[in-house]
Scaffold this active site. Structure first.
Site, PDB file in Angstrom:
ATOM      1  N   GLN A 145       0.846  -1.198   0.000  1.00 46.43           N
ATOM      2  CA  GLN A 145       0.000   0.000   0.000  1.00 46.43           C
ATOM      3  C   GLN A 145       0.877   1.242   0.000  1.00 46.43           C
ATOM      4  OE1 GLN A 145      -3.538  -0.619   2.932  1.00 46.43           O
ATOM      5  NE2 GLN A 145      -1.955  -2.066   3.561  1.00 46.43           N
ATOM      6  N   ASN A 146       2.183   1.050   0.089  1.00 43.73           N
ATOM      7  CA  ASN A 146       3.101   2.176   0.238  1.00 43.73           C
ATOM      8  C   ASN A 146       3.436   2.796  -1.112  1.00 43.73           C
ATOM      9  OD1 ASN A 146       3.023   1.422   2.892  1.00 43.73           O
ATOM     10  ND2 ASN A 146       5.011   0.390   2.878  1.00 43.73           N
ATOM     11  N   HIS A 187      -1.605   1.288  -4.118  1.00 43.32           N
ATOM     12  CA  HIS A 187      -2.062   2.682  -4.026  1.00 43.32           C
ATOM     13  C   HIS A 187      -1.216   3.606  -4.888  1.00 43.32           C
ATOM     14  CE1 HIS A 187      -4.079   1.744   0.110  1.00 43.32           C
ATOM     15  NE2 HIS A 187      -4.797   1.332  -0.917  1.00 43.32           N
ATOM     16  N   GLU A 220       1.545  -3.174  17.304  1.00 44.19           N
ATOM     17  CA  GLU A 220       0.379  -2.685  18.064  1.00 44.19           C
ATOM     18  C   GLU A 220      -0.880  -3.527  17.911  1.00 44.19           C
ATOM     19  OE1 GLU A 220       2.114   1.705  17.299  1.00 44.19           O
ATOM     20  OE2 GLU A 220      -0.071   1.533  17.117  1.00 44.19           O
TER      21      GLU A 220
END
Ligand code: APR
Length: 251
Positions: A105-106, A123, A220
């Site tokens: 997606q980078n 993207h 996370e």
């Protein structure tokens, strides 16, 4: 007593040894240790900037405003940044014939800088500028971004970076490439994505339907665990954990 993370790294290394068709789905977190800011989470870009400036309708109404935010977003971060151990690990998995390719997606081009060859930029990327109406494309490095917005020399339009703005379609070639890879995968590595942006967030499910096992690397959260399709969560920073996986696979 080996700590739990160490045991999980051993498990991941064993799953990688057994795999014949690995695919990676990456997000901003894979580049965090290269100094590229993530969008969400603490210090995320969307804490500082309003994402609606990257909505295509707002760009068309006020390209200068969007370019001012873009310059702030990417000031200095994308030019000088270098791949980290996570990018290098994935590139080495590919040269070893293990990894079929990456869906990222980078827009930072760091997978390619690390040597990865099969990279589907879901993207788009910062490398090109495009005239939204006429479709003329130019290499961003050939433009002086001191003058904003950059203007298409052929059509006179304000140029936009060739990455997908909110409200724009995902490039059809990227969708085809991603589907082709994910349906062949027997092991999917999901690295550094919050998994909140559709349709990229659907891609792990596609791999699971094809029978792939899924390892997620994220300090996370683990979106594939929330989807109930995760086989192993390596809870930590991608660069650090991929460096340890490299030591296990290629001592
Ligand atoms: N290693 C691995 N993961 C990390 C690290 C790290 N060192 N640091 C942060 N992360 C994780 C965060 O926990 C978070 O889950 O990376 C993720 C980053 O999430 P986002 O910033 O939302 O990035 P991403 O999921 O790629 O965003 C998808 O949103 O705004 C759009 O187009 C933009 O492509 C982007 C899309």
């Amino acid at each position: 007593m080996m700590d739990e993370l160490e045991q999980d790294i051993d498990k991941a290394a064993e799953m990688l040894r057994q795999a014949k068709a690995v695919v990676a789905l990456t997000g901003a977190g894979v580049s965090a240790e290269s100094g590229v800011p993530t969008f969400r989470g603490k210090e995320g870009l969307w804490e500082k900037f309003d994402p609606s400036t990257l909505e295509i309708g707002n760009f068309m109404k006020n390209p200068l405003r969007t370019w001012q935010v873009l310059r702030a977003l990417f000031e200095g971060s994308l030019g000088q940044v270098r791949p980290n151990a996570a990018h290098e690990f994935l590139a080495r998995l590919e040269t070893q014939g293990k990894l079929l390719g990456i869906v990222t997606q980078n827009i930072d081009g760091l997978h390619q800088k690390a040597g990865s060859r099969v990279v589907h930029e879901f993207h788009g990327s910062m490398e090109w500028l495009v005239a939204p109406r006429s479709g003329h494309r130019y290499l961003a490095k050939d433009f002086d971004l001191g003058q904003l917005p950059p203007i298409c020399p052929k059509s006179g339009e304000a140029l936009k970076p060739d990455f997908v703005f909110f409200g724009e379609a995902i490039p059809a070639a990227a969708i085809r490439g991603a589907q082709e890879l994910l349906t062949r995968a027997d092991l999917l590595l999901v690295v550094g994505t919050a998994g909140v942006v559709w349709p990229a967030s659907e891609l792990p499910r596609l791999a699971k339907l094809g029978g792939a096992r899924i390892i997620e690397i994220n300090p996370e959260s683990a979106m594939t665990r929330e989807l109930g399709i995760n086989d192993l969560w390596l809870r930590g920073p991608a660069g650090e954990l991929c460096a340890r996986l490299s030591e296990k696979l290629w001592p």
